[in-house]
Enzyme design. Structure first.
Site, PDB file in Angstrom:
ATOM      1  N   HIS A 140       0.842  -1.187   0.000  1.00 16.18           N
ATOM      2  CA  HIS A 140       0.000   0.000   0.000  1.00 16.18           C
ATOM      3  C   HIS A 140       0.884   1.248   0.000  1.00 16.18           C
ATOM      4  O   HIS A 140       1.833   1.356   0.787  1.00 16.18           O
ATOM      5  CB  HIS A 140      -0.920  -0.006   1.214  1.00 16.18           C
ATOM      6  N   GLU A 143       1.787   3.338   3.071  1.00 13.29           N
ATOM      7  CA  GLU A 143       2.475   2.565   4.105  1.00 13.29           C
ATOM      8  C   GLU A 143       3.958   2.433   3.768  1.00 13.29           C
ATOM      9  O   GLU A 143       4.614   1.455   4.106  1.00 13.29           O
ATOM     10  CB  GLU A 143       1.788   1.205   4.260  1.00 13.29           C
ATOM     11  N   HIS A 286       2.725  -4.219   6.663  1.00 15.10           N
ATOM     12  CA  HIS A 286       1.812  -3.112   6.426  1.00 15.10           C
ATOM     13  C   HIS A 286       1.860  -2.183   7.639  1.00 15.10           C
ATOM     14  O   HIS A 286       2.590  -2.416   8.598  1.00 15.10           O
ATOM     15  CB  HIS A 286       0.385  -3.636   6.223  1.00 15.10           C
ATOM     16  N   GLU A 345       1.089  -5.609  10.945  1.00 16.40           N
ATOM     17  CA  GLU A 345       0.719  -4.191  10.921  1.00 16.40           C
ATOM     18  C   GLU A 345       1.663  -3.423  11.847  1.00 16.40           C
ATOM     19  O   GLU A 345       1.491  -3.383  13.060  1.00 16.40           O
ATOM     20  CB  GLU A 345      -0.737  -4.025  11.362  1.00 16.40           C
TER      21      GLU A 345
END
Length: 375
Positions: A140, A143, A286, A345
């Site tokens: 992404h 990110e 991420h 994450e």
């Protein structure tokens, strides 16, 4: 690159001891050379990692042929040569990868595909082990800090490896011998460049980008690739569910899964890589939330739970087995290969995370990088 020439015939073991580096790294830095019975003939040119050049002055065995990199003295920090603590757009990444390959010639580079705009998607590989581990970042666009964190892990690991140091108490040479690491630090170079640098000049996508972004010049929240497709919603595992329920029904800054699975070259590049290499585990990095997603419809093996428990212990991140998500890279891997796959994450807050969080994210996450290699 540091290149040496042997003055006389010398055994590989003696040369390794003389250079204060493991012989495996000499062999892997010179894959085009044959070391017959572990002996090296006189007048043989060899590539060696940059950190070895301090022992070459007045050497009776070898001489330094050339060295394009600054000499590394004990009072000079590694980051004065390779500074990985910085935001990376694709251009900075490619320059640092070239520098890294010069410093560590046992690391191999492969272009596994190209983005929509033709930027290379680069995989770095290192290690000799049967266990094959893949890591990737910046699926992404907003990110992008994941690329910085990953490059810093890699730089610290390589520095400890050539100096025979430990990294957080772990012997890096043992990790190198036991594990082959596949490293793709930037899956979505076009998107990252858009977030960090704005719309590229003379791009055929300029009009559509502004339309998708509601005519705003601020692309900091952009997640998708340059065509407005969310690359982590592109994989053929219950893709239809995501297609039906996602709010964007056309290309968008985020969350649009495309018109079919695997239409985008960046997603295809990662899928083809997995199919070719048959990895034993994959980790996709991420932001944000400090959570580790590891299950998919209970198709993950028992081993996946043991590994994520170690990730959780070292990082303080929360291991989450079940989430309502489909069509992601990790979902597809776990579903089709029945092997451990993780979405990590990094950090906590609102994307894009500020670079001021770098040190905290690195401190918490480096154990995940290492555990992925030794578990």
């Amino acid at each position: 690159m540091t290149i040496i020439r042997t003055k006389k015939e010398i055994s590989l073991n003696l040369l390794a001891n003389h250079l204060e580096i493991n012989k495996e790294l000499i062999i892997d830095s010179n894959v085009n050379k044959k070391f017959e019975k572990d002996f090296i003939e006189a007048n043989t040119q060899l590539n060696i990692p940059n950190y070895c050049d301090l022992v070459l002055e007045n050497s009776e065995f070898v001489e330094l042929m050339n060295n394009s990199l600054p000499r590394v003295h004990e009072n000079i920090q590694r980051d004065t040569i390779l500074n990985t603590k910085k935001p990376y757009d694709s251009g900075r990444l490619y320059k640092d990868i070239d520098l890294l390959l010069t410093m560590y010639p046992f690391v191999k580079k492969e272009i596994i595909g190209h983005s929509v705009l033709g930027s290379p998607i680069i995989e770095l590989t290192l290690g000799k082990g049967h266990k094959k581990v893949h890591m990737n970042g910046s699926f992404h666009a907003n990110e992008w800090i994941t690329t910085s964190i990953m490059m810093h892990w890699l730089s610290d690991y390589l520095g400890a490896l050539v100096k025979s140091d430990q990294f957080e108490g772990h012997d890096c040479l043992s990790l190198y011998k036991d594990t082959t690491l596949s490293f793709v630090p930037m899956v979505n170079p076009d998107g990252v460049d858009l977030v960090l640098n704005g719309v590229p000049n003379h791009s055929v996508y300029e009009a559509s980008l502004f339309q998708m972004n509601e005519d705003s010049l601020d692309f900091s929240q952009w997640k998708a690739n340059i065509r407005g497709i969310d690359l982590n919603n592109q994989y053929p595992v219950n893709w239809e569910i995501e297609k039906e329920r996602k709010v964007p029904k056309s290309p968008s800054p985020r969350d649009y899964p495309g018109d079919a699975p695997l239409t985008e070259p960046e997603a295809i590049a990662l899928a083809d890589l997995v199919k070719r290499r048959d990895f034993d585990r994959v980790l996709a990095f991420h932001t944000q939330g400090e959570e580790i997603y590891w299950g998919y419809l209970r198709k993950e093996p028992e081993e996946a739970g043991r590994i994520v428990n170690e990730f959780e212990r070292l990082s303080g991140y929360k291991a989450v087995r079940d989430i309502d998500s489909h069509a992601g890279f990790r979902d597809w891997y776990v579903n089709d290969w029945r092997k451990p796959g993780y979405t990590v994450e990094l950090g906590f807050g609102q994307n894009p995370l500020p670079f001021s969080q770098f040190d905290e994210i690195y401190r918490k996450s480096k154990g995940i990088f290492l555990a992925a290699l030794y578990m």
